[in-house]
Design an enzyme around this catalytic site. Structure first.
Site, PDB file in Angstrom:
ATOM      1  N   ARG A 123     -13.478  -4.492  22.276  1.00  0.00           N
ATOM      2  CA  ARG A 123     -12.523  -5.610  22.317  1.00  0.00           C
ATOM      3  C   ARG A 123     -11.491  -5.336  23.406  1.00  0.00           C
ATOM      4  O   ARG A 123     -10.971  -4.220  23.507  1.00  0.00           O
ATOM      5  CB  ARG A 123     -11.804  -5.752  20.968  1.00  0.00           C
ATOM      6  CG  ARG A 123     -12.684  -6.334  19.897  1.00  0.00           C
ATOM      7  CD  ARG A 123     -11.927  -6.521  18.616  1.00  0.00           C
ATOM      8  NE  ARG A 123     -11.399  -5.263  18.107  1.00  0.00           N
ATOM      9  CZ  ARG A 123     -11.026  -5.072  16.839  1.00  0.00           C
ATOM     10  NH1 ARG A 123     -11.086  -6.058  15.981  1.00  0.00           N
ATOM     11  NH2 ARG A 123     -10.560  -3.915  16.434  1.00  0.00           N
ATOM     12  N   ASP A 152      13.059 -11.508  -1.180  1.00  0.00           N
ATOM     13  CA  ASP A 152      12.756 -11.430   0.244  1.00  0.00           C
ATOM     14  C   ASP A 152      13.889 -10.724   0.988  1.00  0.00           C
ATOM     15  O   ASP A 152      15.066 -10.993   0.712  1.00  0.00           O
ATOM     16  CB  ASP A 152      12.604 -12.881   0.757  1.00  0.00           C
ATOM     17  CG  ASP A 152      11.870 -12.942   2.068  1.00  0.00           C
ATOM     18  OD1 ASP A 152      12.343 -12.333   3.051  1.00  0.00           O
ATOM     19  OD2 ASP A 152      10.818 -13.601   2.111  1.00  0.00           O
ATOM     20  N   ILE A 153      13.536  -9.855   1.929  1.00  0.00           N
ATOM     21  CA  ILE A 153      14.591  -9.168   2.696  1.00  0.00           C
ATOM     22  C   ILE A 153      15.316 -10.123   3.648  1.00  0.00           C
ATOM     23  O   ILE A 153      16.336  -9.756   4.220  1.00  0.00           O
ATOM     24  CB  ILE A 153      14.048  -7.943   3.476  1.00  0.00           C
ATOM     25  CG1 ILE A 153      12.890  -8.337   4.400  1.00  0.00           C
ATOM     26  CG2 ILE A 153      13.626  -6.816   2.535  1.00  0.00           C
ATOM     27  CD1 ILE A 153      12.487  -7.244   5.391  1.00  0.00           C
ATOM     28  N   PHE A 158       0.836  -1.206   0.000  1.00  0.00           N
ATOM     29  CA  PHE A 158       0.000   0.000   0.000  1.00  0.00           C
ATOM     30  C   PHE A 158       0.880   1.269   0.000  1.00  0.00           C
ATOM     31  O   PHE A 158       0.876   2.045  -0.974  1.00  0.00           O
ATOM     32  CB  PHE A 158      -0.922  -0.075   1.232  1.00  0.00           C
ATOM     33  CG  PHE A 158      -1.571   1.205   1.640  1.00  0.00           C
ATOM     34  CD1 PHE A 158      -2.244   2.009   0.716  1.00  0.00           C
ATOM     35  CD2 PHE A 158      -1.527   1.617   2.974  1.00  0.00           C
ATOM     36  CE1 PHE A 158      -2.854   3.196   1.113  1.00  0.00           C
ATOM     37  CE2 PHE A 158      -2.140   2.798   3.377  1.00  0.00           C
ATOM     38  CZ  PHE A 158      -2.797   3.591   2.446  1.00  0.00           C
ATOM     39  N   ILE A 159       1.655   1.482   1.035  1.00  0.00           N
ATOM     40  CA  ILE A 159       2.413   2.735   1.142  1.00  0.00           C
ATOM     41  C   ILE A 159       3.583   2.739   0.148  1.00  0.00           C
ATOM     42  O   ILE A 159       3.829   3.731  -0.551  1.00  0.00           O
ATOM     43  CB  ILE A 159       2.917   2.940   2.594  1.00  0.00           C
ATOM     44  CG1 ILE A 159       1.716   3.042   3.539  1.00  0.00           C
ATOM     45  CG2 ILE A 159       3.801   4.188   2.693  1.00  0.00           C
ATOM     46  CD1 ILE A 159       2.064   3.001   5.026  1.00  0.00           C
ATOM     47  N   SER A 185       0.993  -7.039  10.405  1.00  0.00           N
ATOM     48  CA  SER A 185      -0.210  -7.367  11.158  1.00  0.00           C
ATOM     49  C   SER A 185       0.091  -7.644  12.635  1.00  0.00           C
ATOM     50  O   SER A 185       0.904  -8.522  12.960  1.00  0.00           O
ATOM     51  CB  SER A 185      -0.874  -8.594  10.522  1.00  0.00           C
ATOM     52  OG  SER A 185      -1.652  -9.253  11.479  1.00  0.00           O
ATOM     53  N   TYR A 239       4.682  -7.283  17.153  1.00  0.00           N
ATOM     54  CA  TYR A 239       4.831  -6.341  16.032  1.00  0.00           C
ATOM     55  C   TYR A 239       5.469  -5.038  16.518  1.00  0.00           C
ATOM     56  O   TYR A 239       6.463  -4.570  15.954  1.00  0.00           O
ATOM     57  CB  TYR A 239       3.465  -6.063  15.394  1.00  0.00           C
ATOM     58  CG  TYR A 239       3.491  -4.907  14.420  1.00  0.00           C
ATOM     59  CD1 TYR A 239       4.117  -5.026  13.177  1.00  0.00           C
ATOM     60  CD2 TYR A 239       2.917  -3.678  14.742  1.00  0.00           C
ATOM     61  CE1 TYR A 239       4.158  -3.950  12.290  1.00  0.00           C
ATOM     62  CE2 TYR A 239       2.948  -2.612  13.862  1.00  0.00           C
ATOM     63  CZ  TYR A 239       3.571  -2.750  12.631  1.00  0.00           C
ATOM     64  OH  TYR A 239       3.623  -1.694  11.760  1.00  0.00           O
TER      65      TYR A 239
END
Ligand SMILES: NC(=O)c1ccc[n+]([C@@H]2O[C@H](COP(=O)([O-])OP(=O)(O)OC[C@H]3O[C@@H](n4cnc5c(N)ncnc54)[C@H](O)[C@@H]3O)[C@@H](O)[C@H]2O)c1
Length: 314
Positions: A268, A53-54, A10-11, A78, A141
């Site tokens: 939540r 892939d990093i 996205f970004i 996520s 995260y």
């Protein structure tokens, strides 16, 4: 040449698009875990795309060769997935970031601009959030991004690699993926409205966030790539304005013309009630200030969606 890790996301795809439009050479390294080449379609002929892939140091070194600045967006983004599988999040967000920094150091890249997050502030009650507040990560995260910030500062001190961390708050804009179970609120709400479903809100909807339009986030990245005297620092990237979830829905209703009355569900456990940034440091050091108001940002998403639908229909 600019390298964007996670440039099919996205970004990252918005950063790539802006750089291409400015006439720069752009390379993207992305393993397409959550991104898609569709995000780059309009500029694909002008971008060097490497599927990689990093975590793969060989691929990273090939991608880094000749890069002057790296925008490091690639991540496992996520929070719920990080809670389900902390080790995998750390492999991507910590080891992957270490690999990016090491390749940048070895291949003499001038600067790494690192995408980090307001999640590192946790649920500390102080508002607005100043960069000097003690971090309180509540998820693997957030901890992985905080570790990435420390790695950036350390590479700056030890090796003279210029690094800048940008703590994004709630970014929104066209191309944000609503399909994941962990998607952000705005694309999820829009998807529900267009499908004729009632949007679902956890709690009373008076929880608030600092939403920042993706075009402003792109501008913050470009400023961070060029600013002097910012090596090793981190900055909040946000609007500095607070918007409640009820206000989000009211604006979506007005702009789309669809009834956005939500269904309220129990709050939540663990959800943060309010989040708001102090944006003075980015203003002082980067000359950055968000310029796109919340309603205008929503209008850009809705118009972009309508344009895409018209193109498909044509
Ligand atoms: N969207 C937000 O509101 C927000 C807020 C705070 C921080 N961030 C951070 O900004 C960055 C970009 O987020 P986004 O919203 O564009 O997410 P995104 O999922 O759309 O983009 C992440 C990109 O990284 C790629 N990627 C993932 N793992 C990879 C790996 N191992 N190697 C190479 N590529 C990999 C994905 O395929 C994807 O294209 C992330 O670092 C995220 O943590 C985003």
């Amino acid at each position: 040449m600019y390298l964007i890790t996670g440039g099919a996301g996205f970004i990252g795809s918005h950063i790539a698009t802006r750089l291409v439009h400015q006439g720069h050479r752009v390379r993207v390294l992305d393993n397409l875990a959550s991104g898609s080449v569709r995000n780059l379609e309009p500029i694909m002929d002008d971008v060097e795309f490497i599927e990689g892939d990093i975590r793969d140091t060989g691929a990273l070194r090939r991608a880094m060769a000749g890069a002057e600045v790296v925008f490091h967006e690639a991540a496992e983004p996520s929070v719920p997935r990080s809670i389900a599988d902390p080790a995998s999040t750390f492999a991507i967000n910590v080891e992957g970031t270490l690999n990016v920094l090491t390749a940048a150091r070895d291949l003499e890249c001038r600067r790494v601009v690192f995408a980090t997050t307001c999640a590192i502030y946790g649920d500390a009650p102080e508002l607005p959030k100043l960069e000097s507040l003690p971090p309180a990560p509540l998820s693997p995260y957030a901890m992985s991004k905080l570790t990435g910030e420390h790695l950036c500062a350390m590479y700056s001190r030890l090796y003279g690699l210029e690094t800048v961390g940008l703590r994004y708050f709630n970014v929104f804009g066209p191309r944000q993926d609503p399909s994941s179970a962990y998607a952000a609120a705005i694309p999820k709400f829009l998807e529900a409205l267009h499908a004729g479903h009632q949007p679902r809100v956890f709690g009373d909807g008076e929880q608030s966030r600092d939403f920042v339009a993706v075009d402003d986030v792109v501008r913050a990245n470009l400023l961070a790539a060029g600013a002097d005297g910012v090596g090793g620092r981190v900055f909040n990237v946000a609007s500095g304005k607070s918007v409640t979830i009820n206000q989000v829905l009211a604006t979506l209703g007005e702009v789309t013309g669809i009834d956005a009355t939500p269904e309220y569900l129990p709050a939540r456990a663990g959800d943060i009630l309010h989040s708001l940034a102090d944006v003075s440091l980015a203003r002082r050091y980067l000359g950055f200030e968000a310029t796109i108001g919340f309603r205008e940002g929503i209008e850009r998403i809705v118009h972009d969606g309508q344009r895409a639908t018209t193109l498909i229909a044509a």
